[in-house]
Scaffold this motif. Structure first.
Motif, PDB file in Angstrom:
ATOM      1  N   ILE A 372       0.776  -1.224   0.144  1.00  0.00           N
ATOM      2  CA  ILE A 372       0.184   0.086   0.133  1.00  0.00           C
ATOM      3  C   ILE A 372       0.914   1.244  -0.168  1.00  0.00           C
ATOM      4  O   ILE A 372       0.462   2.189  -0.652  1.00  0.00           O
ATOM      5  N   ILE A 373       2.044   1.209   0.766  1.00  0.00           N
ATOM      6  CA  ILE A 373       2.883   2.654   0.796  1.00  0.00           C
ATOM      7  C   ILE A 373       3.811   2.551  -0.354  1.00  0.00           C
ATOM      8  O   ILE A 373       3.942   3.643  -0.945  1.00  0.00           O
ATOM      9  N   ILE A 374       4.652   1.444  -0.627  1.00  0.00           N
ATOM     10  CA  ILE A 374       5.842   1.481  -1.623  1.00  0.00           C
ATOM     11  C   ILE A 374       5.148   1.340  -3.189  1.00  0.00           C
ATOM     12  O   ILE A 374       5.825   2.177  -3.882  1.00  0.00           O
ATOM     13  N   MET A 375       4.335   0.697  -3.408  1.00  0.00           N
ATOM     14  CA  MET A 375       3.710   0.350  -4.840  1.00  0.00           C
ATOM     15  C   MET A 375       3.495   1.629  -5.626  1.00  0.00           C
ATOM     16  O   MET A 375       3.817   1.915  -6.636  1.00  0.00           O
ATOM     17  N   PRO A 376       2.544   2.339  -4.813  1.00  0.00           N
ATOM     18  CA  PRO A 376       2.115   3.626  -5.605  1.00  0.00           C
ATOM     19  C   PRO A 376       3.512   4.661  -5.827  1.00  0.00           C
ATOM     20  O   PRO A 376       3.473   5.437  -6.807  1.00  0.00           O
ATOM     21  N   LEU A 377       4.309   4.789  -5.028  1.00  0.00           N
ATOM     22  CA  LEU A 377       5.439   5.481  -5.269  1.00  0.00           C
ATOM     23  C   LEU A 377       6.317   4.975  -6.266  1.00  0.00           C
ATOM     24  O   LEU A 377       7.174   5.888  -7.041  1.00  0.00           O
ATOM     25  N   MET A 378       6.255   3.632  -6.448  1.00  0.00           N
ATOM     26  CA  MET A 378       7.182   2.926  -7.489  1.00  0.00           C
ATOM     27  C   MET A 378       6.485   2.949  -8.978  1.00  0.00           C
ATOM     28  O   MET A 378       7.288   2.687 -10.039  1.00  0.00           O
ATOM     29  N   LEU A 379       5.178   3.194  -9.011  1.00  0.00           N
ATOM     30  CA  LEU A 379       4.281   3.130 -10.284  1.00  0.00           C
ATOM     31  C   LEU A 379       4.949   4.282 -11.450  1.00  0.00           C
ATOM     32  O   LEU A 379       5.168   4.051 -12.458  1.00  0.00           O
ATOM     33  N   PRO A 380       5.042   5.683 -10.894  1.00  0.00           N
ATOM     34  CA  PRO A 380       5.585   6.433 -12.058  1.00  0.00           C
ATOM     35  C   PRO A 380       6.978   6.074 -12.529  1.00  0.00           C
ATOM     36  O   PRO A 380       7.348   6.292 -13.710  1.00  0.00           O
ATOM     37  N   ILE A 381       7.808   5.452 -11.886  1.00  0.00           N
ATOM     38  CA  ILE A 381       9.410   5.125 -11.952  1.00  0.00           C
ATOM     39  C   ILE A 381       9.247   4.055 -13.062  1.00  0.00           C
ATOM     40  O   ILE A 381       9.866   3.876 -14.055  1.00  0.00           O
ATOM     41  N   ILE A 382       8.553   2.962 -12.730  1.00  0.00           N
ATOM     42  CA  ILE A 382       8.379   1.728 -13.717  1.00  0.00           C
ATOM     43  C   ILE A 382       7.875   2.155 -14.975  1.00  0.00           C
ATOM     44  O   ILE A 382       7.999   1.839 -16.106  1.00  0.00           O
ATOM     45  N   ALA A 383       6.538   2.917 -14.760  1.00  0.00           N
ATOM     46  CA  ALA A 383       6.008   3.369 -16.276  1.00  0.00           C
ATOM     47  C   ALA A 383       6.661   4.198 -16.844  1.00  0.00           C
ATOM     48  O   ALA A 383       6.505   4.198 -18.307  1.00  0.00           O
ATOM     49  N   GLY A 384       7.748   5.037 -16.651  1.00  0.00           N
ATOM     50  CA  GLY A 384       8.493   5.883 -17.399  1.00  0.00           C
ATOM     51  C   GLY A 384       9.814   5.192 -17.976  1.00  0.00           C
ATOM     52  O   GLY A 384      10.859   5.858 -18.399  1.00  0.00           O
ATOM     53  N   LEU A 385       9.970   3.826 -17.666  1.00  0.00           N
ATOM     54  CA  LEU A 385      11.266   3.171 -18.033  1.00  0.00           C
ATOM     55  C   LEU A 385      11.385   2.869 -19.565  1.00  0.00           C
ATOM     56  O   LEU A 385      12.430   2.715 -19.988  1.00  0.00           O
ATOM     57  N   GLY A 386      10.210   2.733 -20.291  1.00  0.00           N
ATOM     58  CA  GLY A 386      10.125   2.866 -21.590  1.00  0.00           C
ATOM     59  C   GLY A 386      10.585   1.283 -22.171  1.00  0.00           C
ATOM     60  O   GLY A 386      11.146   1.373 -22.986  1.00  0.00           O
ATOM     61  N   LEU A 387       9.840   0.305 -21.398  1.00  0.00           N
ATOM     62  CA  LEU A 387      10.311  -0.943 -21.655  1.00  0.00           C
ATOM     63  C   LEU A 387       9.179  -1.547 -22.373  1.00  0.00           C
ATOM     64  O   LEU A 387       9.280  -2.901 -22.453  1.00  0.00           O
ATOM     65  N   GLU A 388       8.251  -0.845 -22.718  1.00  0.00           N
ATOM     66  CA  GLU A 388       7.018  -1.556 -23.217  1.00  0.00           C
ATOM     67  C   GLU A 388       7.255  -2.428 -24.673  1.00  0.00           C
ATOM     68  O   GLU A 388       6.731  -3.634 -24.853  1.00  0.00           O
ATOM     69  N   GLY A 389       8.073  -1.851 -25.372  1.00  0.00           N
ATOM     70  CA  GLY A 389       8.557  -3.022 -26.668  1.00  0.00           C
ATOM     71  C   GLY A 389       9.514  -3.945 -26.207  1.00  0.00           C
ATOM     72  O   GLY A 389       9.460  -5.016 -27.001  1.00  0.00           O
ATOM     73  N   ASP A 390       9.916  -4.252 -25.080  1.00  0.00           N
ATOM     74  CA  ASP A 390      10.742  -5.264 -24.682  1.00  0.00           C
ATOM     75  C   ASP A 390       9.756  -6.360 -24.028  1.00  0.00           C
ATOM     76  O   ASP A 390      10.278  -7.530 -23.909  1.00  0.00           O
TER      77      ASP A 390
END
Length: 477
Positions: A372-390
């Protein structure tokens, strides 16, 4: 030397204060709300440019939070959580798991499978693991699964002279599979916190959960060959014939039908996870009725336990939303994002770093707080890594990278149930152990299973299609 900014000091102090409160024995929700209110007071007295006596001395990047504004924000903090339709599935799945534990289904499976596998070396351990996988796919309540398996299997293992570590390690690890194999309470919470499809998470977790169960079974088979004295075969066993096989089928088929109804209706698109959770709760109640275990006392006890567990989780939800709101007013999300992104240039190494942090936090915090605390903080980081094509299936799954990351975190968090000092599965099991079994025996027993969990994590990390293939097939045909 670069000094910390006031924002960074405040964010660090919030996390350290929260952890300090937990170690003082303050309940999680109260600790989250308490530390948040303290830092609202700090902002109002020292950092608000309109009210602070120190406004000419202290420059702060984030201001504008005080007790008066909290009245306006209360609806946002509490209303959105309570009205979230995804969370309706939470009490239903909890009720389903608790009712199944009362239905006698697990006891029937244990009695029948003991006859089927009892003559094999390590047969009791294999029985526990198979029942653990079935319970995981039909309950998802860790405490209930570990306790139930401990009560049913541990006396038989001790009577058959099993090694205490291998007996306790098998039971504890088998009981924790429910946190990963759908329908899982943790995946329901992750779906809400990451704003992704719960159906995607359920489908994505299926193969990793089965792989983990397969690793456990392979370990038991190999361990039994290498150390036969640790899992001796019984002197006398019942001959395996059609009556035994029939008994096993009659014990296994009812919960398997329930699993098929719940997960199959979701995977086939017939029902939403929320609707399927209601179907599961009804099915578990009917199974208890069919086995002659349903009465008003059982219904009352299961309903009360469901209310207590759901209330505990929702309470942490509300407190964590409040904590996150105050943290963001101090710029905590940008500070944490900048800290994580500055560690490595390679996006995959950033994911490894986050998983390592989650693994370490599992030694100190419960999975609910981490999710509940950590996952929302990590969401923008993961979404911004640009790995969709991989990631395979990226064009057919709504959020393939976030879904893959969520399952990676789920596998990592499963270790938190087995790692001391806060490994809850260890203490659930210790509560039902015979006097001769020590907590040290349990610690020794779970070590190889923690290694197997990390192996499973590596497999899912290396092969993302294990997560995305099933959702992509379901949506892409």
């Amino acid at each position: 030397m670069e000094w910390l900014t006031l924002n960074e000091i405040a964010v660090l102090a919030m996390f350290l204060g929260f952890i300090w409160m937990l170690f003082r024995g303050i309940p999680v929700a109260m600790a989250l709300v308490g530390i948040s209110l303290i830092f609202v007071l700090v902002a109002e007295l020292f950092l608000d440019p309109n009210r602070s006596f120190f406004r000419d001395i202290i420059e702060f990047d984030r201001t504008g939070i005080n007790y008066q504004r909290l009245n306006v924000l209360s609806g946002r903090i509490f209303g959105q959580t309570i009205k979230n339709p995804v969370l309706v599935a939470l009490p239903m799945f909890i009720f389903m798991g608790l009712m199944l534990d009362q239905s006698g289904v697990a006891q029937r499976m244990m009695n029948s499978m003991q006859k089927l596998f009892g003559g094999l070396r390590g047969g009791l351990s294999l029985t526990v693991l198979i029942i653990g996988i079935i319970l995981a796919a039909s309950t998802g309540v860790i405490g209930a699964s570990v306790t139930l398996l401990g009560v049913m299997a541990l006396p038989a293992m001790m009577a058959q002279n099993y090694s205490k570590p291998i007996a306790t390690g098998t039971i504890a690890s088998a009981g924790t599979l429910g946190i990963l194999i759908p329908p899982s309470i943790m995946l329901v919470i992750m779906s809400d916190q990451l704003a992704i499809s719960l159906g995607d998470l359920f489908m994505g977790a299926l193969f990793p959960g089965l792989i983990l169960g397969g690793l456990y079974i392979a370990f038991i088979v190999i361990y039994g060959l290498l150390k036969p004295d640790a899992m001796p075969a019984p002197d006398r066993t019942e001959e395996v014939g059609w009556p035994v096989i029939k008994e096993v089928l009659l014990a296994v088929i009812p919960p398997m039908i329930l699993i098929l109804l719940v997960l199959g209706s979701i995977f086939a698109g017939i029902a939403t996870p929320t609707e399927a959770s209601g179907l599961g709760a009804l099915g578990a109640t009917l199974l208890a009725l069919a086995n002659g275990r349903l009465n008003m006392k059982v219904l009352k006890d299961v309903s009360r336990s469901t209310l207590n567990t759901s209330g505990y989780i929702v309470g942490i939800f509300l407190a964590a939303n409040f904590f996150a709101l105050i943290l963001r007013r101090y710029g905590g999300d940008e500070i944490i994002e900048g800290l994580v992104l500055s560690t490595f240039d390679d996006p995959y190494m950033i994911i490894v770093f986050i998983l390592f942090i989650v693994f370490l936090l599992g030694f100190l915090l419960d999975w609910i707080e981490i999710t509940i605390i950590i996952m929302p903080l990590m969401l923008p980081i993961i979404a911004g890594l640009g790995l969709e094509g991989d990631i395979p299936g990226y064009d057919q799954v709504a959020e393939p990278v976030v879904t893959w990351f969520a399952i990676l975190v789920a596998v990592t968090l499963q270790t938190s149930f087995l790692t001391p000092p806060v490994g809850f599965a260890l203490f659930y099991l210790k509560g039902v152990c015979p006097p001769g079994v020590t907590i040290g025996d349990i610690y020794k027993g779970v070590i190889p299973f923690v290694m197997l969990q990390l192996t499973g994590l590596f497999i899912v990390f290396e092969f993302p299609w294990l997560v995305t293939w099933l959702p992509s097939v379901a949506y892409g045909g």
